[in-house]
Design an enzyme around this catalytic site. Structure first.
Site, PDB file in Angstrom:
ATOM      1  N   ASN A 287      -2.728 -11.860  -1.237  1.00 61.83           N
ATOM      2  CA  ASN A 287      -2.225 -11.224   0.228  1.00 61.83           C
ATOM      3  C   ASN A 287      -3.365 -11.576   1.132  1.00 61.83           C
ATOM      4  O   ASN A 287      -3.066 -12.350   1.778  1.00 61.83           O
ATOM      5  CB  ASN A 287      -2.035  -9.574  -0.024  1.00 61.83           C
ATOM      6  CG  ASN A 287      -0.886  -9.462  -0.974  1.00 61.83           C
ATOM      7  OD1 ASN A 287      -0.157 -10.201  -1.069  1.00 61.83           O
ATOM      8  ND2 ASN A 287      -1.469  -8.186  -1.417  1.00 61.83           N
TER       9      ASN A 287
ATOM     10  N   GLY B 188      -5.729   2.416   0.211  1.00 59.11           N
ATOM     11  CA  GLY B 188      -5.087   1.146   0.438  1.00 59.11           C
ATOM     12  C   GLY B 188      -3.753   0.833   0.017  1.00 59.11           C
ATOM     13  O   GLY B 188      -3.049   2.059  -0.492  1.00 59.11           O
TER      14      GLY B 188
ATOM     15  N   GLU C  29      -5.040   3.316   7.033  1.00 60.92           N
ATOM     16  CA  GLU C  29      -4.352   2.181   7.741  1.00 60.92           C
ATOM     17  C   GLU C  29      -2.869   2.700   7.594  1.00 60.92           C
ATOM     18  O   GLU C  29      -2.198   2.306   8.455  1.00 60.92           O
ATOM     19  CB  GLU C  29      -4.455   0.771   6.868  1.00 60.92           C
ATOM     20  CG  GLU C  29      -5.883   0.467   7.103  1.00 60.92           C
ATOM     21  CD  GLU C  29      -5.807  -0.803   6.174  1.00 60.92           C
ATOM     22  OE1 GLU C  29      -6.394  -1.843   6.686  1.00 60.92           O
ATOM     23  OE2 GLU C  29      -5.461  -0.867   5.064  1.00 60.92           O
TER      24      GLU C  29
ATOM     25  N   VAL D   6      -1.239   1.774  -7.469  1.00 60.23           N
ATOM     26  CA  VAL D   6      -2.313   2.627  -7.867  1.00 60.23           C
ATOM     27  C   VAL D   6      -2.704   3.504  -6.713  1.00 60.23           C
ATOM     28  O   VAL D   6      -2.903   4.721  -7.064  1.00 60.23           O
ATOM     29  CB  VAL D   6      -3.443   1.392  -8.290  1.00 60.23           C
ATOM     30  CG1 VAL D   6      -4.500   2.518  -8.484  1.00 60.23           C
ATOM     31  CG2 VAL D   6      -3.018   0.830  -9.480  1.00 60.23           C
TER      32      VAL D   6
END
Length: 498
Positions: free
Chosen positions: A379, A264, A289, A268
């Protein structure tokens, strides 16, 4: 030298202001952009300025691939132009507009947005505004730094505006794989994708030139925030993930070169990729992605041999270095539409290892990845649900505390649930890792409290579950104290600490 070599498209060259004038009040507009990459830079600014000058109640519904940047979401939100937004956002001005009720926000799984637009769930798409890096003599479009939902917007929109941005390297031609084989039920067919770098589509986007009402030339960089250097918490979480993958190899559940990785967006996740660079793993692949700095660094070291994604999300420095030597990455990076990069069928077939962030998790493994105190959106769910539910193995990662220790990321009950306990396999904080696979709720709670909660909160969490069990003799499966389940969040709102 112009990047527009198609005579028909070149004849439609105009200014951003004239292009923006073709967008009407109330239009539903699909724009390019995914994680701060490949979004139009000129037309949104002209549209915002037009709205300010007209002084009326001018507004649109805005659909994109994912988040964009201040030059799109920011300027339009500040001008009050965005009435409805989907499927994902990250701009502070837009977030404020959503949380104050001025903008409706539809938080959608990224794999769903294109197909639901095709299904007609969102209504007619009036306009598409799509950035590309070049227009070829035959009218084919060379995508730029993201693909996202651009194919769908170009196909569905009544009118199309093209921004041709020559800041992007001309070498982008050949990086993309745009799949045109999707169909509506009951005519759907399997997605025959068996390897991250397998091509199943075309290198170009197509558009009906009759629908193109304006072409605008730009020279403007993508804008992404720089990544922070990994702190001690990020390094610890990354080490926990890598150590766990080593263990899975010893148990025969993973091959030595792992399975394709998904990471993602965020600091981190970037730190986890950096940890792989220091590990013994070789011949890694990714089906994800976004490509962040850490993943590009892994390609440079040779540890990562193949990456499939729908967008870049690079710091300014790393984007500049990529643009300068883009040709060197051909054959190792493939950019797809997000309906394929996030497709559940493909994710499950390839056996993805998914690593995503969270805001908080509760003692039974429900994860909140989108909201603060249950009400304020940060988000959106993005693609985390696409990958978590369909991955071979999934991780959710977060520091164990926030706000100087005043907030615990492990709570009695999550204030908002994006990923239920049924979809969460491994939780990770800097304190440790909880493998929840095959465990009952109370067994999960024991692991989460012991391994992931900060020491300052462990005794209170254990006290909560002990009292909940004592108070519910016929509710031992998932014991809760309903009057106290969200009391930690209430404490923070009232007193500034949990």
């Amino acid at each position: 030298m112009s990047r527009i070599t198609c005579p028909v498209m070149n004849s439609k060259l105009t200014t951003a202001e004239r292009a923006a004038a073709t967008i009407n009040d109330g239009d539903r507009v699909g724009m390019s952009g995914f994680t701060g990459s490949g979004y139009p830079k000129a037309v949104p600014a002209a549209l915002a300025e037009r709205a300010k000058n007209e002084g009326g109640d001018f507004g649109i519904e805005l659909l994109t691939g994912a988040s964009t940047a201040p030059e799109l979401d920011g300027v339009l939100a500040e001008a009050g132009v965005i009435r409805k937004r989907l499927p994902f956002q990250s701009d502070p001005a837009l977030r404020k507009s959503i949380n104050t009720g001025h903008t409706e926000y539809v938080d959608t799984h990224l794999s769903h947005s294109a197909q639901q637009a095709w299904f007609g769930f969102y209504g007619n798409l009036d306009v598409a505004v799509v950035e590309v890096s070049a227009v070829l003599p035959n009218g084919l479009l060379v995508p730029s730094s993201s693909v996202g939902n651009n194919k769908t917007w170009l196909d569905l929109a009544d009118k199309v505006i093209i921004e041709v941005n020559d800041w992007h390297p001309r070498a982008y031609e050949g990086f993309h794989d745009v799949y045109y084989g999707t169909k509506l039920p009951p005519e759907r067919r399997p997605i025959q994708l068996l390897d991250p770098l397998q091509r199943i589509g075309d290198p170009y986007l197509r558009v009906d030139p009759e629908k193109v009402v304006a072409v605008v030339e730009t020279h403007a960089p993508d804008r992404n925030l720089p990544f922070k250097d990994p702190d001690e918490n990020s390094k610890a979480m990354a080490e926990h993930v890598v150590d766990f993958l080593r263990f899975e190899i010893t148990q025969g559940r993973l091959p030595e070169d792992l399975l394709p990785l998904q990471s993602g967006v965020g600091n981190v996740a970037n730190a986890v990729m950096a940890e792989f660079a220091h590990s013994e793993f070789e011949n890694l692949t990714a089906y994800t992605e976004v490509i962040q700095d850490g993943m590009l660094d892994l390609i440079d070291t040779g540890k990562l041999t193949a990456v499939s994604a729908t967008a870049f999300s690079l710091s300014a420095e790393r984007a500049a270095s990529f643009n300068a030597k883009a040709e060197e990455y051909k054959g190792r990076i493939l950019m797809r539409t997000q309906e394929i990069s996030n497709h559940p069928e493909v994710i499950r077939r390839l056996g993805i290892i998914a690593i995503n962030g969270m805001v908080e998790a509760d003692i039974y493994g429900n994860v909140n990845s989108t909201h603060v105190m249950g009400s304020s959106i940060i988000n959106g769910i993005g693609g985390s649900g696409d990958f978590a539910r369909n991955a071979f193995l999934n991780f959710f990662v977060s520091p164990s505390t926030a706000k100087g220790g005043n907030i615990s990321s492990i709570v009695p009950f999550a204030s908002h649930v994006d990923h239920t306990e049924h979809d969460v396999q491994v939780l990770v904080t800097e304190q440790g890792l909880a493998d929840l696979r095959g465990l009952s709720p109370t067994a999960r709670a024991e692991k989460i409290i012991t391994n992931c909660a900060h020491p300052d909160y462990r005794d209170r969490l254990q006290d909560y579950i002990d009292r909940a069990a004592a108070a519910n003799p016929n509710g031992q499966h998932t014991p809760h104290l309903l009057a106290e389940a969200l009391s930690w969040h209430e404490n923070y709102q009232s007193h500034g600490h949990m």
